[in-house]
Structure formats: structure tokens, C-alpha cells
Design a protein around this motif. Structure first.
Motif, PDB file in Angstrom:
ATOM      1  N   ILE A 245       0.676  -1.147  -0.008  1.00  0.00           N
ATOM      2  CA  ILE A 245       0.072  -0.048   0.048  1.00  0.00           C
ATOM      3  C   ILE A 245       0.734   1.164  -0.032  1.00  0.00           C
ATOM      4  CG2 ILE A 245      -1.736   1.380   1.362  1.00  0.00           C
ATOM      5  CD1 ILE A 245      -2.730  -1.415   2.373  1.00  0.00           C
ATOM      6  N   PHE A 246       1.913   1.366   0.972  1.00  0.00           N
ATOM      7  CA  PHE A 246       2.730   2.423   0.834  1.00  0.00           C
ATOM      8  C   PHE A 246       3.672   2.448  -0.502  1.00  0.00           C
ATOM      9  CE2 PHE A 246       7.096   4.192   1.971  1.00  0.00           C
ATOM     10  CZ  PHE A 246       6.860   5.303   2.380  1.00  0.00           C
ATOM     11  N   ALA A 247       3.843   1.258  -1.049  1.00  0.00           N
ATOM     12  CA  ALA A 247       4.526   1.515  -2.318  1.00  0.00           C
ATOM     13  C   ALA A 247       3.761   2.109  -3.471  1.00  0.00           C
ATOM     14  CB  ALA A 247       4.985   0.213  -2.736  1.00  0.00           C
ATOM     15  N   ILE A 248       2.360   1.890  -3.296  1.00  0.00           N
ATOM     16  CA  ILE A 248       1.464   2.550  -4.356  1.00  0.00           C
ATOM     17  C   ILE A 248       1.399   3.966  -4.170  1.00  0.00           C
ATOM     18  CG2 ILE A 248      -0.950   2.595  -5.257  1.00  0.00           C
ATOM     19  CD1 ILE A 248       0.694   0.390  -6.760  1.00  0.00           C
ATOM     20  N   ALA A 249       1.297   4.396  -2.655  1.00  0.00           N
ATOM     21  CA  ALA A 249       1.389   6.034  -2.459  1.00  0.00           C
ATOM     22  C   ALA A 249       2.763   6.611  -3.008  1.00  0.00           C
ATOM     23  CB  ALA A 249       1.378   6.069  -1.088  1.00  0.00           C
ATOM     24  N   THR A 250       3.563   5.938  -2.881  1.00  0.00           N
ATOM     25  CA  THR A 250       4.815   6.567  -3.356  1.00  0.00           C
ATOM     26  C   THR A 250       4.951   6.509  -4.755  1.00  0.00           C
ATOM     27  OG1 THR A 250       6.278   4.492  -3.098  1.00  0.00           O
ATOM     28  CG2 THR A 250       6.199   5.881  -1.485  1.00  0.00           C
ATOM     29  N   ARG A 251       4.427   5.541  -5.591  1.00  0.00           N
ATOM     30  CA  ARG A 251       4.289   5.722  -7.049  1.00  0.00           C
ATOM     31  C   ARG A 251       3.492   6.889  -7.326  1.00  0.00           C
ATOM     32  NH1 ARG A 251       7.285   2.049  -6.482  1.00  0.00           N
ATOM     33  NH2 ARG A 251       7.287   0.224  -7.680  1.00  0.00           N
ATOM     34  N   PHE A 252       2.486   7.143  -7.056  1.00  0.00           N
ATOM     35  CA  PHE A 252       1.731   8.518  -7.333  1.00  0.00           C
ATOM     36  C   PHE A 252       2.682   9.716  -7.190  1.00  0.00           C
ATOM     37  CE2 PHE A 252      -2.109   6.064  -7.167  1.00  0.00           C
ATOM     38  CZ  PHE A 252      -2.910   6.650  -7.802  1.00  0.00           C
ATOM     39  N   SER A 253       3.769   9.775  -6.289  1.00  0.00           N
ATOM     40  CA  SER A 253       4.406  11.086  -5.857  1.00  0.00           C
ATOM     41  C   SER A 253       5.713  11.095  -7.070  1.00  0.00           C
ATOM     42  CB  SER A 253       5.305  10.699  -4.785  1.00  0.00           C
ATOM     43  OG  SER A 253       6.061   9.589  -4.670  1.00  0.00           O
ATOM     44  N   THR A 254       5.574   9.876  -7.956  1.00  0.00           N
ATOM     45  CA  THR A 254       6.765  10.148  -9.077  1.00  0.00           C
ATOM     46  C   THR A 254       6.210  11.351  -9.941  1.00  0.00           C
ATOM     47  OG1 THR A 254       5.348   8.707 -10.401  1.00  0.00           O
ATOM     48  CG2 THR A 254       7.092   7.697  -9.028  1.00  0.00           C
ATOM     49  N   VAL A 255       5.029  12.008  -9.995  1.00  0.00           N
ATOM     50  CA  VAL A 255       4.762  12.955 -10.735  1.00  0.00           C
ATOM     51  C   VAL A 255       5.550  14.424 -10.251  1.00  0.00           C
ATOM     52  CG1 VAL A 255       2.974  14.604 -11.304  1.00  0.00           C
ATOM     53  CG2 VAL A 255       2.492  12.260 -10.925  1.00  0.00           C
ATOM     54  N   ILE A 256       5.741  14.287  -8.899  1.00  0.00           N
ATOM     55  CA  ILE A 256       6.599  15.298  -8.493  1.00  0.00           C
ATOM     56  C   ILE A 256       8.096  15.058  -8.782  1.00  0.00           C
ATOM     57  CG2 ILE A 256       7.680  16.335  -6.303  1.00  0.00           C
ATOM     58  CD1 ILE A 256       4.646  16.198  -5.044  1.00  0.00           C
TER      59      ILE A 256
END
Length: 471
Positions: A245-256
Motif C-alpha cells: 500500500i505504501f509503495a503505491i502511494a509513493t508511485r503517485f509521488s513520481t509526478v513530483i
């Protein structure tokens, strides 16, 4: 600031990286549909460990190569840097093999060991070859090869996950194939292997490069004690499914991360090239302020749009990630800005500063995360990371001002704090319409602030499309 040169470099990296990040982002629905949280959590943890180990055993020599090449004007002298850097990398390959075999014998807990080995090697040499392309002013080659890498990675992931049902093995294979194809393309174009000469090997040069790079590599350990350590603690105390779950959250932050990586690579080239310029501090300060404004706008944009699109991208098994997204975005922004600050110190060959700031932040994270994780679970982890990354950023800002008298304008800092706080409150209303409106408002604000830059970039993109701009 050499604005034209900076925009030219930035645009090249942007065109390559934006496609890369978009394609990677599109894999999230496939990951969440076909891979369990536990399965994806193990893969994410293994990659986290690889990103710790590879820079250390390779002595992060690509940073040394990048910096030292700018000390020479003659191509033959630059080639000596590459030759010695390659030898150090080969030593790293041997050390990596010994480390994996030894760990497996002692613990017998490494799954997919062969895939993990080649994944790590491919990452190491991708850094090496990418550095050589960039320092040789072959930014277009770097961009195109990176896009091809991503396309291969994307196609292999889709086929291997959805058709052949290979699970997380698909993720390793796809990344390995993509990286090696990029390496082969750069080698084919630049003929790097043919230019390596044994007579160019120099113990003194290798020692000097390693002494520069090692503090950066050691900084990687401290950096890993932030997000990497968080993954280990999550897996150990909450379970591998929480790490997924944490990994998916950090995947979204790849936009930044997209905005950061593009601007940082561009700024790295420019800052290294102007290190002897008498007006360099003014250039650094202007660049710093512009980057700060960009990262603030980027954060509020992705924060607001995430609330709108999240449910369409992520399956129910990963829905808990939505609760921590604003904090993940915010600590990613802090980390991004801290990374940009480090460029100034590296340009002056002062790599120790970045190590000390990250070490203090990492130790802070280790303490706080232990206090919060049991009661607040993933929320506690992200709060710990937020505090630690903020501390790292503040330390570097202080040292940058103390040593070089470079700082940000206070009014921009206060405005960014206010607007980010407002957007976090809007996010947690969980009302999609309000978040969509706030996203559009953020877009208008960003367009106004960077209207001149957008105009120049669009003009240059038009020239590229017409084949009139050589990058």
C-alpha cells in the motif's frame, strides 16, 4: 542565469522524462489488479535494498565521473575519467555478486536472487552510460534511449503480468531488459567500449574520484535510512501487504519526482559549468527561487488532482494509500528541494555537507518512526518522514546561506506554507468537485507565475517538431 541554455537542457530532459513517468504511472492499475499487496510489497522492498546497495558497491562513481569530466576540456582527458570509472564499476559488479551469494548462504532468505543481481547491475551501468551521454552533450540520445527503455519496460510488464502471469518476476525482467537496451543504444552510438584504454588507468585519479564520490555514496545509506528504512519497518511491524500500500502511494509521488529529476539534471549541468563564474552565487540564488516556486506549484497540482482520479486508478485492496497521499507529496517535495540544494555544494566539490544533513535526518527518522508506527501505522510512518525530510531541507538551507549567502525570499516561503495548508484541507474534504476546482485554480496560478517560461518552452518545442533546433 544562462536562461536559454537552461531551458534548452530542461526541455530535452522533460520530453524524455514526462513520457517515461506517464507510461510508468499507467502501470499502476495493472499492478493493483494483478498483484497482491503482499507480492508488490516484497518487490518494492527488494528494489529499495538494491537502491541502497548499488551506489555503495559502485562507490556512486557516476557522480564522480560527472563532476570530474567538467574539469577537462580535451576529449582525451575526459576519456581517462570514463576509463577509470568503468574499472571501478567492474569491481562493483564483483562485489555485488559476492554480497548476494554470501547473504544467501548465511540467511537463505533471498528470493529471485539471479533477477535481483541483474536488476542491480543494469541499474548501475544505466547510471554510468547515462552520465557519459549527458557529459558528452548527447542529451537527445539520453532522452530517446530512456524513452525506449520505458516503452520496453511497459510492454514487457503488460505481457508478462497479464498474459504469462509471471507475477513479480515480470517486474524484474521488464526493468532489466529496458535498462540493458538503453545501455546498448548508448554504446552503439558513442562506441564507449572502443575508447577505453588500459594505459589511461591511474590509481591517483581513481582514488581522487572515489574520495569525491564516497561521501555521496555514504549519503545514500543515510537517505535509505529514511524511505528505505521505512519500508523495512512497515514490512516487519505491519506486514508486507502494508508495504505494498505504501509503495503505491509513493508511485503517485513520481509526478513530483518527474519535475524534480528534470530540473535537477538540467541545473546540475549548468551549475557545474559555471562553477568558475564570478556571478555564480547570483545564478544559484535565482535558480533556487525558481525551483522552489515550481515545486510548490507542482505539489498543490498533484495533491488536488489525486483526490479526483485515485479511485479510477487503484483497486479496493490499495485504497488505504489515499489517506496518506498529501503527506507523501509534501515530504517528497521537501526531499526534492533538499536534493536541489545539494547541487550547489557538489558543484563546489563539497559533498560532505549533504552527508551530514541526511545523517541527522535519518537518525531523527529512526527515533520518530518507532514512536509513531504502532499507534498510527502508515500515517505515523509518513509523519515521521515528513519531519525528517523537512529537517534535512532546513539544515541545507541554513548551511547554504551561511557558506555562500544564498537564500530564498521569505514572502515566497510564507505564501507556499499557506497555500499548501489550504490545499491539504481541501483534499481531506474528500469532495471531488471541490478538488477539481482547486486543481484548475492551481493550474491558473502556475501558468501565471511561469507564463514567460511556458511561452519560451512552447516556442522551442515547435522548433524541435519542425526540425529546426539541434539539441
Amino acid at each position: 542565469m544562462n536562461k536559454a541554455k537552461f531551458l534548452k537542457i530542461t526541455m530535452t530532459y522533460f520530453l524524455g522524462n514526462i513520457l517515461t513517468k506517464i507510461l510508468t504511472f499507467l502501470l499502476i492499475p495493472i499492478y493493483t489488479k494483478y498483484l497482491s499487496t503482499e507480492m508488490f510489497g516484497y518487490y518494492d522492498l527488494s528494489v529499495s535494498v538494491i537502491t541502497l546497495v548499488i551506489p555503495i558497491i559502485f562507490f556512486q562513481i557516476w557522480d564522480g565521473m560527472f563532476r570530474f569530466i567538467y574539469d577537462y576540456k580535451e576529449q582525451k582527458d575526459k576519456q581517462k575519467i570514463i576509463t577509470n570509472g568503468m574499472l571501478i564499476s567492474l569491481v562493483g559488479c564483483v562485489l555485488y555478486a559476492i554480497g548476494i551469494i554470501g547473504t544467501q548462504i548465511i540467511t537463505n532468505k533471498i528470493n529471485y536472487g539471479l533477477y535481483i543481481y541483474f536488476y542491480g547491475i543494469s541499474i548501475g551501468f544505466q547510471y554510468i552510460y547515462g552520465t557519459i551521454a549527458r557529459t558528452g552533450q548527447r542529451n537527445q540520445l539520453y532522452m530517446v534511449s530512456g524513452v525506449i527503455n520505458t516503452c520496453i519496460n511497459l510492454m514487457c510488464n503488460i505481457v508478462l503480468i497479464t498474459v504469462f502471469k509471471l507475477g513479480i518476476v515480470s517486474l524484474y525482467i521488464s526493468q532489466i531488459l529496458g535498462n540493458f537496451v538503453q545501455i546498448i543504444i548508448i554504446e552503439y552510438k558513442l562506441k564507449i567500449g572502443r575508447k577505453i584504454k588500459f594505459q589511461d588507468l591511474s590509481k591517483n585519479l581513481m582514488k581522487e574520484m572515489i574520495l569525491f564520490s564516497m561521501p555521496i555514496a555514504i549519503t545514500t545509506i543515510s537517505t535509505w535510512l529514511l524511505t528505505g528504512y521505512a519500508r523495512v519497518i512497515i514490512s516487519a511491524k505491519l506486514g508486507m501487504n502494508y508495504n505494498g500500500i505504501f509503495a503505491i502511494a509513493t508511485r503517485f509521488s513520481t509526478v513530483i519526482t518527474l519535475v524534480v529529476s528534470v530540473l535537477q539534471m538540467s541545473w546540475q549541468e549548468l551549475s557545474y559549468s559555471i562553477v568558475t563564474n564570478n556571478n555564480k552565487n547570483r545564478y544559484y540564488e535565482n535558480g533556487l527561487q525558481r525551483f522552489y516556486n515550481m515545486i510548490t506549484c507542482g505539489t498543490i497540482l498533484v495533491m488536488s488532482i489525486t483526490q479526483v482520479i485515485f479511485d479510477y486508478f487503484v483497486s479496493n485492496e490499495y485504497q488505504q494509500a489515499k489517506e496518506i497521499m498529501p503527506i507523501v507529496y509534501l515530504y517528497t517535495a521537501f526531499n526534492a528541494f533538499a536534493g536541489f540544494l545539494s547541487t550547489q555544494f557538489l558543484a563546489e566539490k563539497n559533498s560532505k555537507v549533504t552527508f551530514y544533513s541526511v545523517l541527522i535526518s535519518a537518525l531523527t527518522n529512526i527515533v520518530i518512526i518507532q514512536l509513531l508506527i504502532n499507534k498510527y501505522e502508515l500515517l505515523g510512518v509518513t509523519i515521521s518522514l515528513l519531519i525528517s525530510f523537512a529537517l534535512n531541507m532546513i539544515i541545507r538551507m541554513y548551511l547554504l546561506y551561511k557558506k555562500y549567502k544564498i537564500s530564498l525570499k521569505k514572502k515566497y516561503i510564507l505564501f507556499s506554507i499557506l497555500i499548501i495548508a489550504i490545499y491539504m484541507l481541501i483534499y481531506y474534504t474528500n469532495i471531488k468537485l471541490i478538488n477539481l476546482i482547486s486543481f484548475l485554480i492551481a493550474g491558473v496560478i502556475a501558468s501565471f507565475i511561469f507564463r514567460r517560461d511556458i511561452k519560451e518552452i512552447l516556442l522551442k518545442i515547435t522548433k524541435i517538431v519542425k526540425g529546426k533546433l539541434i539539441v
